[in-house]
Write an enzyme that holds these catalytic residues in place. Structure first.
Site, mmCIF file in Angstrom:
data_model
loop_
_atom_site.group_PDB
_atom_site.id
_atom_site.type_symbol
_atom_site.label_atom_id
_atom_site.label_comp_id
_atom_site.label_asym_id
_atom_site.label_seq_id
_atom_site.Cartn_x
_atom_site.Cartn_y
_atom_site.Cartn_z
ATOM 1 N N HIS A 196 66.227 89.986 73.535
ATOM 2 C CA HIS A 196 66.932 90.895 74.456
ATOM 3 C C HIS A 196 67.850 91.858 73.682
ATOM 4 O O HIS A 196 69.066 91.879 73.900
ATOM 5 C CB HIS A 196 67.727 90.084 75.494
ATOM 6 C CG HIS A 196 68.084 90.876 76.724
ATOM 7 N ND1 HIS A 196 68.223 90.333 77.964
ATOM 8 C CD2 HIS A 196 68.338 92.192 76.888
ATOM 9 C CE1 HIS A 196 68.560 91.257 78.836
ATOM 10 N NE2 HIS A 196 68.643 92.418 78.200
ATOM 11 N N ILE B 276 64.231 104.822 81.941
ATOM 12 C CA ILE B 276 63.675 104.239 80.711
ATOM 13 C C ILE B 276 62.150 104.423 80.676
ATOM 14 O O ILE B 276 61.585 104.814 79.654
ATOM 15 C CB ILE B 276 64.074 102.751 80.576
ATOM 16 C CG1 ILE B 276 65.606 102.644 80.412
ATOM 17 C CG2 ILE B 276 63.362 102.089 79.397
ATOM 18 C CD1 ILE B 276 66.174 101.232 80.490
ATOM 19 N N GLU C 195 66.371 82.929 79.609
ATOM 20 C CA GLU C 195 66.978 83.393 78.360
ATOM 21 C C GLU C 195 68.209 82.536 78.085
ATOM 22 O O GLU C 195 68.992 82.336 79.005
ATOM 23 C CB GLU C 195 67.402 84.850 78.480
ATOM 24 C CG GLU C 195 66.236 85.803 78.440
ATOM 25 C CD GLU C 195 66.646 87.265 78.481
ATOM 26 O OE1 GLU C 195 67.808 87.584 78.168
ATOM 27 O OE2 GLU C 195 65.790 88.080 78.839
ATOM 28 N N GLY D 181 61.422 104.760 86.075
ATOM 29 C CA GLY D 181 62.831 105.170 86.144
ATOM 30 C C GLY D 181 63.173 105.923 84.873
ATOM 31 O O GLY D 181 62.279 106.441 84.187
ATOM 32 N N ARG E 49 62.985 92.747 82.700
ATOM 33 C CA ARG E 49 63.557 91.425 82.920
ATOM 34 C C ARG E 49 62.433 90.395 82.892
ATOM 35 O O ARG E 49 61.352 90.624 83.454
ATOM 36 C CB ARG E 49 64.268 91.364 84.281
ATOM 37 C CG ARG E 49 65.591 92.108 84.348
ATOM 38 C CD ARG E 49 66.682 91.450 83.512
ATOM 39 N NE ARG E 49 67.963 92.121 83.601
ATOM 40 C CZ ARG E 49 68.402 93.056 82.752
ATOM 41 N NH1 ARG E 49 67.669 93.438 81.732
ATOM 42 N NH2 ARG E 49 69.605 93.593 82.915
HETATM 43 C C1 8YV Z 1 72.132 94.703 77.813
HETATM 44 C C2 8YV Z 1 70.253 95.310 79.462
HETATM 45 O O1 8YV Z 1 72.309 94.673 76.453
HETATM 46 O O2 8YV Z 1 71.410 97.190 80.219
HETATM 47 C C3 8YV Z 1 70.753 96.218 80.515
HETATM 48 O O3 8YV Z 1 70.459 95.966 81.708
HETATM 49 O O4 8YV Z 1 69.393 94.539 79.713
HETATM 50 C C4 8YV Z 1 70.799 95.371 78.060
HETATM 51 O O5 8YV Z 1 70.948 96.693 77.670
HETATM 52 C C5 8YV Z 1 72.250 93.316 78.270
HETATM 53 O O6 8YV Z 1 71.963 93.214 79.599
HETATM 54 C C6 8YV Z 1 73.620 92.731 77.974
HETATM 55 O O7 8YV Z 1 74.606 93.087 78.898
#
Ligand code: 8YV
Length: 329
Positions: A289, A161, A270, A159, A241
């Site tokens: 995270h 990222i 987490e 994707g 994740r």
């Molecule tokens: C967030 C993330 O900081 O964007 C996402 O899905 O995992 C992180 O960038 C985190 O989920 C807090 O909301």
């Protein structure tokens, strides 16, 4: 005529400028705690709000939470992932689900590379070695790591990222394989990444980086069978994740030397408790995270999440909506 403002709840005092933007349009309640709001309290807050701005890492908007929110019209996630939301159920209730893609792509890819380099070159071990006064001079075996330049990187999920990680890999002279549901010709020509089966990718990569979204299909995607396919010298990086990797298979693979190391930004669960067995592994590096945690990116996420929320509640089209079908009349 006095128009009543929508009522919203922010589950954190998110960075500027989001809260201020929301307050201009909505009657706003902000959770000021240093820890996440307790679930029971969250459920009672949901009873009379029109919208919420929440973190996908701390608030679950499952069926129970949505049922507790009879007026809810928008769930705006501070983050790109929305695995914390029961999207089909929200859609059936015509609740807009919004997220913040784009603004955190490059930052998270930087983080993935930071983890990859740190694990490959044993940076955390080096820091501890010096700080604990164990440095007794140079020797040819001291903290010898893995070569990054010229290595093969396998990206699981190309994707936004994953593509940004592939661009960085190119700068490091790496060969890049990727696996995703379907080939991505545009991203291939941009990055030089080569489409592969998951099996071939795992067998051929020196580094495996997970950037795929968590869905029912990707939960447990990397388990004992997949670790067994990987090279003994391979390093796994996960910035997606935690539950995409089976945690007991991960422990075994690192403990038995099936792979040589791992670097995780995300875990299952987490946060990890200090007594977690994973923390006993010397070849596992974990950060809490923080993939999108830079001042600039957090502020851009905050602005986008706030604009999504106010747009959805004021009858405009949010910039990023996961279930646009709820906007149709
Ligand atoms: C967030 C993330 O900081 O964007 C996402 O899905 O995992 C992180 O960038 C985190 O989920 C807090 O909301």
């Amino acid at each position: 005529m006095h128009v009543k403002k929508p009522k919203v709840f922010l589950s954190w005092r998110f960075p500027d400028p989001g809260p201020q933007l929301v307050m201009e349009h909505c009657e706003t309640q902000v959770w000021e705690g240093q820890a996440p709001i307790e679930r029971t309290q969250f459920l009672s807050v949901l009873a009379d709000v029109d919208g919420v701005l929440v973190s996908n890492a701390t608030e679950q908007l499952d069926r129970e939470a949505i049922d507790a929110a009879p007026r809810l019209r928008c769930i705006s996630n501070f983050g790109v992932g929305y695995d914390n939301v029961d999207v089909p159920y929200a859609t059936s209730r015509r609740i807009a689900v919004c997220n913040t893609p784009g603004v955190l792509t490059e930052t998270t890819a930087d983080h993935a590379f930071a983890l990859l380099l740190a694990a490959a070159r044993r940076i955390p071990e080096g820091i501890i070695h010096v700080k604990e006064d164990r440095w007794r001079g140079w020797n040819p075996w001291l903290l010898v790591g893995r070569e990054v330049n010229g290595a093969t990187l396998g990206i699981v999920g190309l994707g936004a990222i994953g593509t940004a990680v592939a661009r960085r890999a190119r700068g490091f002279g790496m060969s890049v394989l990727y696996w995703s549901r379907a080939p991505k010709p545009h991203e291939e020509s941009e990055t030089g990444a080569v489409y592969s089966s998951l099996q071939f990718l795992l067998q051929s990569s020196d580094f495996v980086c997970i950037t795929v979204a968590l869905t029912p299909e990707t939960r447990g995607l990397i388990g004992a069978r997949e670790f067994a396919l990987m090279k003994p010298a391979a390093i796994l990086v996960n910035v997606a994740r935690g539950p995409i990797v089976d945690r007991s298979a991960l422990y075994d693979a690192l403990h038995d030397g099936t792979i040589s190391g791992a670097a995780l930004d995300v875990t299952d669960p987490e946060p990890l408790r200090g007594t977690d067995l994973l923390l006993t592994l010397p070849n596992l590096l974990i950060v809490p995270h923080t993939g999108s945690a830079t001042d600039r990116t957090r502020s851009r996420m905050s602005e986008l999440a706030a604009r999504n929320l106010t747009a959805a509640l004021c009858g405009e089209r949010p910039l990023h909506i996961v279930n646009p079908e709820v906007l149709q009349n």
